[in-house]
Design a protein around this motif. Structure first.
Motif, PDB file in Angstrom:
ATOM      1  N   TYR A   1       0.828  -1.213   0.000  1.00  0.00           N
ATOM      2  CA  TYR A   1       0.000   0.000   0.000  1.00  0.00           C
ATOM      3  C   TYR A   1       0.857   1.255   0.000  1.00  0.00           C
ATOM      4  CZ  TYR A   1      -4.588  -2.143   0.245  1.00  0.00           C
ATOM      5  OH  TYR A   1      -5.743  -2.823  -0.076  1.00  0.00           O
ATOM      6  N   GLY A   2       2.014   1.221   0.668  1.00  0.00           N
ATOM      7  CA  GLY A   2       2.919   2.364   0.614  1.00  0.00           C
ATOM      8  C   GLY A   2       3.598   2.506  -0.725  1.00  0.00           C
ATOM      9  N   GLY A   3       3.708   1.390  -1.475  1.00  0.00           N
ATOM     10  CA  GLY A   3       4.326   1.406  -2.802  1.00  0.00           C
ATOM     11  C   GLY A   3       3.296   1.583  -3.890  1.00  0.00           C
ATOM     12  N   ILE A   4       2.798   0.465  -4.440  1.00  0.00           N
ATOM     13  CA  ILE A   4       1.860   0.572  -5.559  1.00  0.00           C
ATOM     14  C   ILE A   4       0.551   1.228  -5.127  1.00  0.00           C
ATOM     15  CG2 ILE A   4       0.699  -1.666  -5.290  1.00  0.00           C
ATOM     16  CD1 ILE A   4       1.881  -0.007  -8.594  1.00  0.00           C
ATOM     17  N   GLY A   5       0.169   1.074  -3.842  1.00  0.00           N
ATOM     18  CA  GLY A   5      -1.043   1.733  -3.375  1.00  0.00           C
ATOM     19  C   GLY A   5      -0.946   3.236  -3.500  1.00  0.00           C
TER      20      GLY A   5
ATOM     21  N   ILE B   1      -1.216   4.113  -7.135  1.00  0.00           N
ATOM     22  CA  ILE B   1      -2.615   4.130  -7.568  1.00  0.00           C
ATOM     23  C   ILE B   1      -3.299   5.409  -7.080  1.00  0.00           C
ATOM     24  CG2 ILE B   1      -4.852   2.968  -7.367  1.00  0.00           C
ATOM     25  CD1 ILE B   1      -3.232   0.349  -6.873  1.00  0.00           C
ATOM     26  N   GLY B   2      -3.087   5.725  -5.798  1.00  0.00           N
ATOM     27  CA  GLY B   2      -3.669   6.951  -5.266  1.00  0.00           C
ATOM     28  C   GLY B   2      -3.175   8.179  -6.002  1.00  0.00           C
ATOM     29  N   HIS B   3      -1.891   8.177  -6.335  1.00  0.00           N
ATOM     30  CA  HIS B   3      -1.297   9.270  -7.117  1.00  0.00           C
ATOM     31  C   HIS B   3      -2.029   9.438  -8.440  1.00  0.00           C
ATOM     32  CE1 HIS B   3       2.348  11.489  -8.729  1.00  0.00           C
ATOM     33  NE2 HIS B   3       1.829  11.038  -9.859  1.00  0.00           N
ATOM     34  N   GLU B   4      -2.232   8.323  -9.147  1.00  0.00           N
ATOM     35  CA  GLU B   4      -2.871   8.411 -10.457  1.00  0.00           C
ATOM     36  C   GLU B   4      -4.350   8.776 -10.342  1.00  0.00           C
ATOM     37  OE1 GLU B   4      -1.187   8.630 -13.037  1.00  0.00           O
ATOM     38  OE2 GLU B   4       0.711   7.915 -12.254  1.00  0.00           O
ATOM     39  N   ILE B   5      -5.046   8.263  -9.330  1.00  0.00           N
ATOM     40  CA  ILE B   5      -6.436   8.685  -9.120  1.00  0.00           C
ATOM     41  C   ILE B   5      -6.484  10.183  -8.893  1.00  0.00           C
ATOM     42  CG2 ILE B   5      -8.396   8.558  -7.524  1.00  0.00           C
ATOM     43  CD1 ILE B   5      -7.685   5.615  -7.058  1.00  0.00           C
ATOM     44  N   THR B   6      -5.567  10.686  -8.077  1.00  0.00           N
ATOM     45  CA  THR B   6      -5.563  12.109  -7.751  1.00  0.00           C
ATOM     46  C   THR B   6      -5.342  12.967  -8.979  1.00  0.00           C
ATOM     47  OG1 THR B   6      -4.715  11.571  -5.555  1.00  0.00           O
ATOM     48  CG2 THR B   6      -4.542  13.857  -6.239  1.00  0.00           C
TER      49      THR B   6
ATOM     50  N   ILE C   1       0.636  17.586  -5.857  1.00  0.00           N
ATOM     51  CA  ILE C   1      -0.734  17.363  -5.382  1.00  0.00           C
ATOM     52  C   ILE C   1      -1.048  15.872  -5.405  1.00  0.00           C
ATOM     53  CG2 ILE C   1      -3.176  17.649  -5.977  1.00  0.00           C
ATOM     54  CD1 ILE C   1      -2.529  20.492  -6.869  1.00  0.00           C
ATOM     55  N   ALA C   2      -0.663  15.213  -6.493  1.00  0.00           N
ATOM     56  CA  ALA C   2      -0.940  13.778  -6.614  1.00  0.00           C
ATOM     57  C   ALA C   2      -0.214  12.985  -5.545  1.00  0.00           C
ATOM     58  CB  ALA C   2      -0.556  13.293  -8.014  1.00  0.00           C
ATOM     59  N   ASP C   3       0.993  13.403  -5.190  1.00  0.00           N
ATOM     60  CA  ASP C   3       1.727  12.720  -4.123  1.00  0.00           C
ATOM     61  C   ASP C   3       1.068  12.948  -2.765  1.00  0.00           C
ATOM     62  OD1 ASP C   3       3.584  11.558  -5.753  1.00  0.00           O
ATOM     63  OD2 ASP C   3       5.189  12.985  -5.338  1.00  0.00           O
ATOM     64  N   VAL C   4       0.680  14.197  -2.475  1.00  0.00           N
ATOM     65  CA  VAL C   4       0.056  14.517  -1.193  1.00  0.00           C
ATOM     66  C   VAL C   4      -1.206  13.680  -0.990  1.00  0.00           C
ATOM     67  CG1 VAL C   4      -1.188  16.280   0.108  1.00  0.00           C
ATOM     68  CG2 VAL C   4       0.950  16.854  -1.011  1.00  0.00           C
ATOM     69  N   ALA C   5      -2.120  13.792  -1.941  1.00  0.00           N
ATOM     70  CA  ALA C   5      -3.407  13.110  -1.794  1.00  0.00           C
ATOM     71  C   ALA C   5      -3.284  11.615  -2.037  1.00  0.00           C
ATOM     72  CB  ALA C   5      -4.431  13.723  -2.748  1.00  0.00           C
ATOM     73  N   GLY C   6      -2.392  11.221  -2.946  1.00  0.00           N
ATOM     74  CA  GLY C   6      -2.240   9.803  -3.249  1.00  0.00           C
ATOM     75  C   GLY C   6      -1.711   9.021  -2.068  1.00  0.00           C
ATOM     76  N   LEU C   7      -0.734   9.608  -1.361  1.00  0.00           N
ATOM     77  CA  LEU C   7      -0.176   8.923  -0.198  1.00  0.00           C
ATOM     78  C   LEU C   7      -1.204   8.854   0.930  1.00  0.00           C
ATOM     79  CD1 LEU C   7       2.297   7.576   1.039  1.00  0.00           C
ATOM     80  CD2 LEU C   7       3.104   9.851   1.753  1.00  0.00           C
ATOM     81  N   ALA C   8      -1.935   9.945   1.147  1.00  0.00           N
ATOM     82  CA  ALA C   8      -2.966   9.942   2.192  1.00  0.00           C
ATOM     83  C   ALA C   8      -4.066   8.939   1.867  1.00  0.00           C
ATOM     84  CB  ALA C   8      -3.553  11.347   2.342  1.00  0.00           C
TER      85      ALA C   8
ATOM     86  N   ALA D   1      -3.770   6.241   0.019  1.00  0.00           N
ATOM     87  CA  ALA D   1      -3.222   4.889   0.159  1.00  0.00           C
ATOM     88  C   ALA D   1      -3.202   4.461   1.624  1.00  0.00           C
ATOM     89  CB  ALA D   1      -1.816   4.825  -0.432  1.00  0.00           C
ATOM     90  N   HIS D   2      -2.910   5.394   2.525  1.00  0.00           N
ATOM     91  CA  HIS D   2      -2.930   5.047   3.951  1.00  0.00           C
ATOM     92  C   HIS D   2      -4.345   4.698   4.393  1.00  0.00           C
ATOM     93  CE1 HIS D   2      -2.845   5.778   8.356  1.00  0.00           C
ATOM     94  NE2 HIS D   2      -1.678   5.155   8.243  1.00  0.00           N
TER      95      HIS D   2
END
Length: 694
Positions: A523-527, A530-535, A595-602, A604-605
């Motif tokens: 989840y910290g990796g590909i998750g 995925i969150g990055h790309e959704i964002t 932005i994609a990193d901020v929201a994607g990581l959150a 994914a958590h």
């Protein structure tokens, strides 16, 4: 520029992509592993430096020993998790291609794969051919007699080797680049997008800035001289000076990277009459004839000032200078397929001088790149049969669903968002399409001629074939089934115009995804990927498009203002990061990715917590579930870069370099609790200063 929003910038390849294969189109052959690739639970604990406090330098804490002990390969300008998997994918692809080349009984597109590679690898034949492969093009350039002839020739150089969805700061040495895709205003219609080009170096700054760039211009001029000299072109010194002066003038009218990223400013529909009235200097009738676009009534002109400025230069600069310019670029473009002296000079400038890479990659690797660029899906279909399991696809589908659920919950929980905007965001999320591993429909290229003794001609025919494939979209109904990268590519993308995500097979491996790893690491990796790309569907660019891919304001003004304010806080945060004494990161240029990193990581958590179904995460080797989650993130972005490559990436790239992407944890509340980060530590941000976008 609206770009295909990649997870990470990747080097441009020499050719453009075509492909197909005769075999069936599903994965499944790859064996299921029972032990992780890294460590005992999917993370490389040996690569950590536990003497570093995570609150002071989380990248160093997670990757410090790895960074000290890892040397960048001599044939690369950087090394990171993407590089590691790319090397693996290249080696696997080499086997596929060499088997096709050695199989005298191969036919169809497998035969084309083998013949393309055979031609590229036959250095003896390439040496013997000399400049014969480019002779006709050089003679045609020499025969240009007037502006109409020049305009037609410039139209003939147009290729679909650029797309506005490309997350690198793409540049093309052709005067203009073309992209054919769904129209911004009318999602049922395909339109041709025309973008600025014409530069041999990556960005206008290389021509206009002082300091290191002034030295780079002298190196580029020396490169031009050497290419012309190798081709025995008369007066190489004088011609090189005029070519550089012309390209500097072109750079002067180019839009900046920040201006190019302004989607709304790029949505300019020009008729044929508009070109004549607004961009005099080019004979646009002759240009369209040369480009095969004589019947096209309208274009979307992305950088209108650049198109007008370039056209004026066509009309005002001497015909001889333009002919010298076209001659140089014809030779430079073909150099990797010409005799060794041209090939080595090409690498000497673009590889060593521009990127700081000491050694050229082995020829087989360049051959693999060339085949992938020309026949990539043909190779890719075999690749997924051998190296991508249906278990991985199924597991990824579960991860994706958890991430979508988590992102939906974040939308629902935004206190500042109005019901009107929330409903539109929900519609966009609910209609999001996700493709995993490989395309459902593979390309077919029965009309592409490939011969085992014509290295450059094969590449040229592949480029023309791809160009014609794109032109054929005009007048046809829009479809959303095209893959914009290969299954054997280590990357991921979001396509805002199509509200679609793509995750190729080659990135679905450790450290991004490992079916034998602990869930927190995945989840910290590909998750997070995925969150990055959704964002990206909701970042500073994606938020401008509705669920149909139409460029439309679906935000209330008040909501948009709050969203943009959060973005500006992120801009300020990244502007403060200093990579070199004279160079900071560019928070505006990298805003969409950050932005994609901020929201994607959150997100994914959140999804990781959902995957636990209410149970407590186990402790593994002294690490809690949250600690493992953030270590998985840091492991994905471990990287080392040569200084010239890092400078280029900061100047022209829309992604923050790996060590600074790892720092994104400082905006994540759970990270502080997981690692007991306290005020006074270098990465500590007061709660009010932590940026939360979604």
């Amino acid at each position: 520029m609206l770009r295909r929003t990649f997870l990470m910038s990747v080097p441009a390849v020499t050719l453009v992509g075509l492909a197909a294969c005769q075999n069936s189109g599903s994965g499944g052959a790859a064996a299921t592993r029972t032990t992780p690739v890294f460590g005992t639970f999917g993370f490389d604990t040996a690569g950590m430096d536990r003497s570093i406090s995570p609150g002071d330098d989380f990248f160093g804490y997670a990757n410090g020993t790895w960074a000290r002990n890892t040397e960048i390969p001599a044939d690369r300008s950087s090394f990171n998790s993407f590089t590691r998997l790319t090397i693996q994918a290249d080696e696997r692809t080499k086997v596929i291609i060499e088997e096709a080349a050695a199989d005298n009984g191969a036919d169809g597109e497998r035969r084309k794969i083998g013949d393309f590679y055979t031609a590229f690898m036959n250095e003896t034949a390439i040496e013997q051919a000399g400049l014969t492969p480019v002779r006709d093009e050089l003679e045609a350039i020499a025969g240009i007699r007037d502006v109409s002839g020049l305009s037609r020739a410039l139209g003939q150089t147009l290729r679909a080797d650029v797309d506005l969805l490309n997350m690198t700061n793409y540049y093309t040495d052709r005067l203009f680049g073309l992209w054919v895709s769904q129209d911004f205003d009318e999602p049922t219609r395909n339109s041709p997008y025309l973008v600025q080009g014409g530069l041999g170096m990556p960005d206008r700054a290389f021509y206009l800035d002082g300091g290191r760039m002034a030295e780079m211009r002298q190196n580029y001029r020396a490169h031009i001289v050497q290419v012309l000299t190798l081709a025995r072109i008369a007066e190489p010194e004088a011609k090189a000076s005029r070519i550089l002066a012309l390209e500097t003038a072109i750079a002067g009218v180019h839009a900046t990277a920040e201006q190019t990223n302004d989607v709304k400013a790029g949505n300019n529909h020009w008729s044929q009459a508009d070109f004549t009235a607004r961009a005099p200097g080019i004979d646009w009738v002759a240009w369209r004839e040369g480009a095969g676009l004589a019947q096209q009534e309208t274009f979307v002109v992305w950088q209108p000032g650049a198109v007008s400025g370039i056209a004026a230069l066509v009309g005002s600069q001497s015909l001889d200078t333009w002919k010298s310019y076209l001659t140089f670029h014809a030779l430079d473009r073909a150099s990797p397929f010409l005799p060794r002296a041209f090939d080595e000079e090409h690498f000497s400038f673009y590889g060593s001088t521009l990127s700081g890479t000491p050694e050229q990659p082995p020829r087989w690797r360049r051959g693999v790149d060339a085949v992938n660029a020309a026949l990539g899906e043909a190779v890719g279909q075999i690749y997924v049969e051998r190296h991508f399991s249906e278990n991985s696809k199924t597991a990824m589908e579960g991860l994706v669903q958890n991430l979508i659920t988590a992102f939906g919950q974040r939308i629902d929980g935004l206190e500042w968002m109005s019901d009107q905007t929330r409903a539109a965001a929900r519609r966009k999320l609910e209609t999001l399409s996700v493709s995993i591993g490989y395309p459902e429909t593979w390309r077919h290229y029965s009309g592409l001629e490939v011969r085992p003794d014509q290295a450059w001609a094969n590449a040229e025919r592949a480029g023309v074939f791809e160009y014609q494939r794109n032109l054929a979209k005009l007048g046809r109904a829009v479809t959303h089934d095209e893959w914009y990268m290969l299954p054997q590519t280590v990357n991921a993308l979001n396509i805002p115009l199509e509200n679609r995500l793509i995750f190729p097979a080659a990135i679905l491996e450790a450290p991004f995804f490992d079916e034998a790893a602990d869930a927190a690491i995945n989840y910290g990796g590909i998750g997070a990927v995925i969150g990055h790309e959704i964002t990206h569907s909701f970042d500073s660019t994606g938020a401008l498009f509705d669920e149909l891919g139409r460029l439309r304001d679906w935000w209330t003004p008040q909501d948009l203002a709050r969203f943009e304010a959060a973005g500006q806080a992120l801009v300020a945060q990244y502007n403060a990061y200093q990579a070199f004494p004279d160079l900071h990161l560019n928070g505006e240029l990298t805003l969409g990715e950050n932005i994609a990193d901020v929201a994607g990581l959150a997100t994914a958590h959140d999804a990781y917590l959902l995957s636990l179904n209410g149970a407590d995460a186990p402790e593994l080797e002294g690490f809690s579930g949250d600690q493992r989650f953030y270590l998985g993130w840091a492991q994905v972005w471990r990287s080392k870069d040569r200084d010239p490559a890092l400078r280029n990436a900061i100047l022209t790239g829309v992604h923050s370099p790996g060590p600074w992407r790892v720092r994104e944890v400082r905006n994540q509340d759970p990270w502080y609790a997981a690692f007991e980060v306290q005020p006074g530590q270098a990465l500590y941000l007061a709660e009010a200063d932590r940026v939360e976008v979604w």
